[in-house]
Design a protein around this motif. Sequence first.
Motif, mmCIF file in Angstrom:
data_model
loop_
_atom_site.group_PDB
_atom_site.id
_atom_site.type_symbol
_atom_site.label_atom_id
_atom_site.label_comp_id
_atom_site.label_asym_id
_atom_site.label_seq_id
_atom_site.Cartn_x
_atom_site.Cartn_y
_atom_site.Cartn_z
ATOM 1 N N ILE A 39 0.808 -1.219 0.000
ATOM 2 C CA ILE A 39 0.000 0.000 0.000
ATOM 3 C C ILE A 39 0.845 1.274 0.000
ATOM 4 C CG2 ILE A 39 -1.926 -1.147 1.180
ATOM 5 C CD1 ILE A 39 -0.969 0.261 3.780
ATOM 6 N N ARG A 40 2.191 1.117 -0.060
ATOM 7 C CA ARG A 40 3.049 2.302 -0.087
ATOM 8 C C ARG A 40 3.226 2.743 -1.542
ATOM 9 N NH1 ARG A 40 8.352 2.710 3.578
ATOM 10 N NH2 ARG A 40 6.640 2.384 5.059
ATOM 11 N N MET A 41 3.082 4.034 -1.769
ATOM 12 C CA MET A 41 3.211 4.541 -3.145
ATOM 13 C C MET A 41 3.877 5.909 -3.156
ATOM 14 S SD MET A 41 -0.894 4.977 -3.374
ATOM 15 C CE MET A 41 -1.031 3.584 -2.240
ATOM 16 N N GLN A 42 4.709 6.139 -4.143
ATOM 17 C CA GLN A 42 5.408 7.416 -4.311
ATOM 18 C C GLN A 42 4.588 8.297 -5.225
ATOM 19 O OE1 GLN A 42 8.934 7.816 -3.193
ATOM 20 N NE2 GLN A 42 8.634 10.010 -3.595
ATOM 21 N N LEU A 43 4.270 9.502 -4.749
ATOM 22 C CA LEU A 43 3.521 10.456 -5.566
ATOM 23 C C LEU A 43 4.397 11.647 -5.862
ATOM 24 C CD1 LEU A 43 -0.003 10.483 -3.863
ATOM 25 C CD2 LEU A 43 0.780 9.091 -5.768
ATOM 26 N N GLU A 44 4.456 12.037 -7.111
ATOM 27 C CA GLU A 44 5.269 13.190 -7.517
ATOM 28 C C GLU A 44 4.414 14.456 -7.503
ATOM 29 O OE1 GLU A 44 8.455 13.113 -7.854
ATOM 30 O OE2 GLU A 44 8.523 10.956 -7.557
#
Length: 416
Positions: free
Chosen positions: A411-416
């Motif tokens: 559920i971890r996600m990188q958002l720019e």
Amino acid sequence: MTSTILFVDDEPDLEALILQKFRRQIRDGLVTIIFARDGLEALESLEQNPHVDMVVSDINMPRMDGLSLLAKLQEAEDKKSTIIVSAYGDMSNIRTAMNRGAFDFLTKPIDFVDLETTIQKTIRHIEMLREVRRRQAEAERAHASLSRFFSPEIARRLAVGGEGDGMAVQWRNVATIFTDITGFTSLVESALPETLGELLNEYVGGMTEIVFAHEGTVAKIIGDAIQILFNAPGDQPDYATRAIACAHDLDLWAEDFRARWKDRGVNFGTTRIGAHAGPALVGNFGGNRFFDYTAYGDTINTAARLEAANKHLGTRICVSASIAEGAGKFQGRPVGELVLRGRSEPLRAFEPLPPAKFEQPATTQYSAAFARMEAGDAAAMPAFAALVGMHADDPLAGFHLKRLLNGAKGIRMQLE
């Protein structure tokens, strides 16, 4: 300060006697004295000299007596403090005068020591009234200025309390909301100026009224973007709950606004909302010559980035765990652990849901699929696929399905 006194009396020798008795005060500039011979002449004199502070009037005079004059003076917007002079023992006239608003009375023959004492007492009363009016005018001006930022009740309290009531810069825990509109730059470039002016004024006005209804503080309005604070400047123990409720109402109003303008042929963008809670530096940062009540710090930046995260997630509202955990009986669904731009640590985020949507079976289905995804269960992908198959209008479920199809896990996600 010079006080102006109007004496109203038809006795021919009174003027010379008064000027003689008050010659020192007149010479020193403490009083200015003018005279009238009856009530009608007194009213004419007051029209020409509106700065008159007090009236000393006899009762028995030709054309208009003192009691009739007193009644006229009480009808005026600028009521003059009036001392009535009556014959000794004439209690009936004295009672009538006091009932009509006379400040004090004297008896004839006039005791000039008593007259001077009564005039000084009246002057003190007038000065006190002036100070009260001055403070009231200042409070009204302050309230008019503060009402642009604060709810009416908070603005009233701050106008009375001033800098010492939450205006000074200080660290305090706050909940902050950021709102922004998708595609607004394109709308500015394409819309007619008069249409854009009407559109934006209605939008900002409506959004602000909702904030004020929840007793929030509008910290900044920059074009289409609005920054909102709770628990500032005053204490609001339920500030997280207020922020969630406010976010729901803002979203509901903005969607209705968008639909109304779409019917008029204007494609107004979706309002995205982000909210976070934590410590911030809050207060008036405008110096001595400009009022700028706002907040700074990582809490504020995080809320702004949560607003921007909606663009990737497909949601309209995205809030942090600090808001969700602080709100009473929070209803929503987990978004995941977001690594926001400029941050290295993930932030757990949620999408608040209104009660009707929260209670739908689709929410339970989403929570089950999310739990599988969090556990690394391969069954998460078909679970989200089934959900999207039944609810193609659920962009958050579609976002997670796309991630899983592209090989993402957890559920971890990188958002720019």
